[in-house]
Each structure stands twice: as structure tokens, then as C-alpha cells.
Design an enzyme around this catalytic site. Structure first.
Site, mmCIF file in Angstrom:
data_model
loop_
_atom_site.group_PDB
_atom_site.id
_atom_site.type_symbol
_atom_site.label_atom_id
_atom_site.label_comp_id
_atom_site.label_asym_id
_atom_site.label_seq_id
_atom_site.Cartn_x
_atom_site.Cartn_y
_atom_site.Cartn_z
ATOM 1 N N ASP A 23 0.480 -1.439 -0.052
ATOM 2 C CA ASP A 23 0.043 0.177 0.040
ATOM 3 C C ASP A 23 1.101 1.176 0.072
ATOM 4 O O ASP A 23 0.590 2.066 0.873
ATOM 5 C CB ASP A 23 -1.077 -0.194 1.469
ATOM 6 C CG ASP A 23 -2.054 -1.437 1.059
ATOM 7 O OD1 ASP A 23 -2.202 -2.293 0.484
ATOM 8 O OD2 ASP A 23 -3.199 -0.871 1.842
ATOM 9 N N LYS A 121 -7.532 -4.762 -3.896
ATOM 10 C CA LYS A 121 -8.097 -5.498 -2.226
ATOM 11 C C LYS A 121 -8.427 -4.145 -1.742
ATOM 12 O O LYS A 121 -8.721 -3.448 -1.624
ATOM 13 C CB LYS A 121 -6.815 -5.918 -1.141
ATOM 14 C CG LYS A 121 -6.040 -5.079 -0.667
ATOM 15 C CD LYS A 121 -4.974 -5.119 0.038
ATOM 16 C CE LYS A 121 -4.057 -4.038 0.953
ATOM 17 N NZ LYS A 121 -4.823 -3.318 1.926
ATOM 18 N N CYS A 166 -2.470 -2.931 7.265
ATOM 19 C CA CYS A 166 -2.446 -3.976 6.045
ATOM 20 C C CYS A 166 -0.961 -4.546 6.129
ATOM 21 O O CYS A 166 -0.849 -5.778 5.975
ATOM 22 C CB CYS A 166 -2.142 -2.741 5.059
ATOM 23 S SG CYS A 166 -4.074 -2.186 4.504
HETATM 24 C C1 VGL Z 1 -5.272 0.645 5.372
HETATM 25 C C2 VGL Z 1 -6.257 1.478 7.100
HETATM 26 C C3 VGL Z 1 -7.650 1.262 5.611
HETATM 27 C C4 VGL Z 1 -3.369 0.197 5.285
HETATM 28 C C5 VGL Z 1 -5.585 0.274 4.451
HETATM 29 O O1 VGL Z 1 -3.104 0.279 4.252
HETATM 30 O O2 VGL Z 1 -3.090 -0.242 6.131
HETATM 31 N N1 VGL Z 1 -5.244 1.105 7.169
HETATM 32 N N2 VGL Z 1 -7.035 0.846 4.961
#
Ligand code: VGL
Ligand code: ZN
Length: 219
Positions: A23, A121, A166
Site C-alpha cells: 500500500d 484489495k 495492512c
Molecule cells: C490501511 C487502513 C485502511 C493500510 C488500509 O494500508 O494499512 N489502513 N485501509
């Protein structure tokens, strides 16, 4: 299945080890809608680490507008509130990483041209997915375990954002599915809400996830 490695620095050199870059997206960087403090610092580390791996997977948080994890979808709630959904507790977030919007793009400066797979995702409107292996219902697979197994991967090394969501959830699932699992801790940054960082570190240690630093993987 190829051997799983106990020593992370050996694992990183083996072709049976994949790097999973989690991410690294505009909305998680300073100035983004769900900014992870100092998140931009890990982008050059991703570029450096990736050069040492033949198999690199990028993950991308990829929500439809109005996603169930957004506070804006729950009138009366604010970001960082926790609610209960059919699959368990859900932290509510600011809108972030909406499919096709600039905030969902990869971080400018991310330079990993040899990455072979992008796992998107969180695309189901009513289920979140911190993990890049299984959605928050703990059942729906993204297909990543099958992909890695089919390619003879036995070990995964993870880095990215956010360590306590994540990255941690992905690492726990990787370990549960039998991969030797290592997190490069100084190549991650955390959100840290409601004690999430403490719990994530504890859960990963209990699950046998190795924690290393960039320097441990040098060479
Ligand atoms: C994430 C919160 C919401 C992450 C993704 O990448 O850790 N955290 N969506
Ligand atoms: Zn998300």
C-alpha cells in the site's frame, strides 16, 4: 514445497522468497487523506529492497466510493470510531484509496518496474480487506496464496504501510498459510490508533513472524 528459511537474510536472497510491498499509495503519504506519519520515508527503501528480489508483489488498497470502511458511510460516526460489522470490529476511516482516483495511485517515486503482480484489495463494497491474502471475513481469498505457491515461493518479506493494519494483517495471514514470514520493521510506518501498533507487534511475534531491519537484509 521449497524450504522455508529461518534466517531472514538468507531468505531474502533465495528465489523462493517474494517481497510484498504494501500500500505505498498517495492517500497514505503525508498530505493524503489517510496519511501515515512519515509514510513517504519508506518509498526509497522499497525501491532499494525490491532490487534484491526476483519476485515482487505490489498491493493496492482499492475501495469503491461509499465503501463500508469509510466513516462517511455511517452517519453519526467519525473517522477512527470503531463499529461492529457482521465480520467483526471495523475501524472507520476517512475516505481513502477510491478506485481510479489520484489518492489510490502508487506513491510518486515508487520505482519497481520488475514487480509482476498487483493485488488490489478492499474492492468488495461491504467487506474491508487489510490483508492482501484474505478479506476481513477471513474467508474470501485474494488469490495471492495460490499465486505464490504455484510459483514455488515459500517465504515472504513484507514492508510498507501501515505496519499495524495492512502489513500486520498480511503477515499474520502469510504465516498462517505456512510461508516463512518476515517484516522489515524500519521499512514500515504505523497509524497507531486504539493501541493498534502494540497489538500488531504482539500478534506478529506470537505467530512467529520474523522482525528484521533494513541493515539485516543488506548485501
Ligand atoms: C490501511 C487502513 C485502511 C493500510 C488500509 O494500508 O494499512 N489502513 N485501509
Ligand atoms: Zn482501506
Amino acid at each position: 514445497m521449497p524450504e522455508t528459511h529461518a534466517v531472514p537474510s538468507d531468505a531474502a536472497r533465495a528465489p523462493s522468497t517474494a517481497l510484498v510491498i504494501v500500500d505505498l499509495q498517495v492517500d497514505f503519504l503525508p498530505g493524503g487523506r489517510l496519511a501515515v506519519p512519515d509514510g513517504d520515508a519508506v518509498v526509497p527503501l522499497a525501491n532499494r529492497l525490491a532490487r534484491r528480489f526476483e519476485t515482487v508483489v505490489l498491493t493496492q488498497d482499492w475501495h469503491p466510493a461509499g465503501h463500508i470502511s469509510f466513516a462517511s458511510s455511517h452517519p453519526g460516526h467519525a473517522p477512527f470510531d470503531v463499529i461492529t460489522l457482521p465480520y467483526g470490529p471495523q475501524v472507520l476511516w476517512p475516505d481513502h484509496c477510491v478506485q481510479g482516483e489520484p489518492g489510490a495511485d502508487f506513491a510518486p517515486g515508487l520505482d519497481v518496474p520488475h514487480a509482476q503482480l498487483i493485488i488490489r484489495k478492499g474492492h468488495h463494497a461491504r467487506v474491508d480487506s487489510y490483508s492482501t491474502f484474505y478479506e476481513a471475513d477471513r474467508r474470501t481469498s485474494t488469490g495471492l496464496t495460490g499465486y505464490l505457491r504455484a510459483r514455488g515461493i515459500a517465504n515472504v518479506v513484507l514492508m510498507g504501510l501501515a505496519l499495524d493494519f495492512c502489513v500486520a494483517w498480511s503477515a499474520l495471514d502469510a504465516a498462517r498459510d505456512g510461508f516463512g514470514t518476515t517484516v522489515v520493521e524500519d521499512a514500515c510506518r504505523a497509524i497507531d490508533t486504539h493501541g493498534s501498533l502494540h497489538h500488531a507487534l504482539e500478534d506478529m511475534a506470537r505467530a512467529g513472524v520474523h522482525s528484521v531491519r533494513m541493515a539485516d537484509l543488506a548485501g
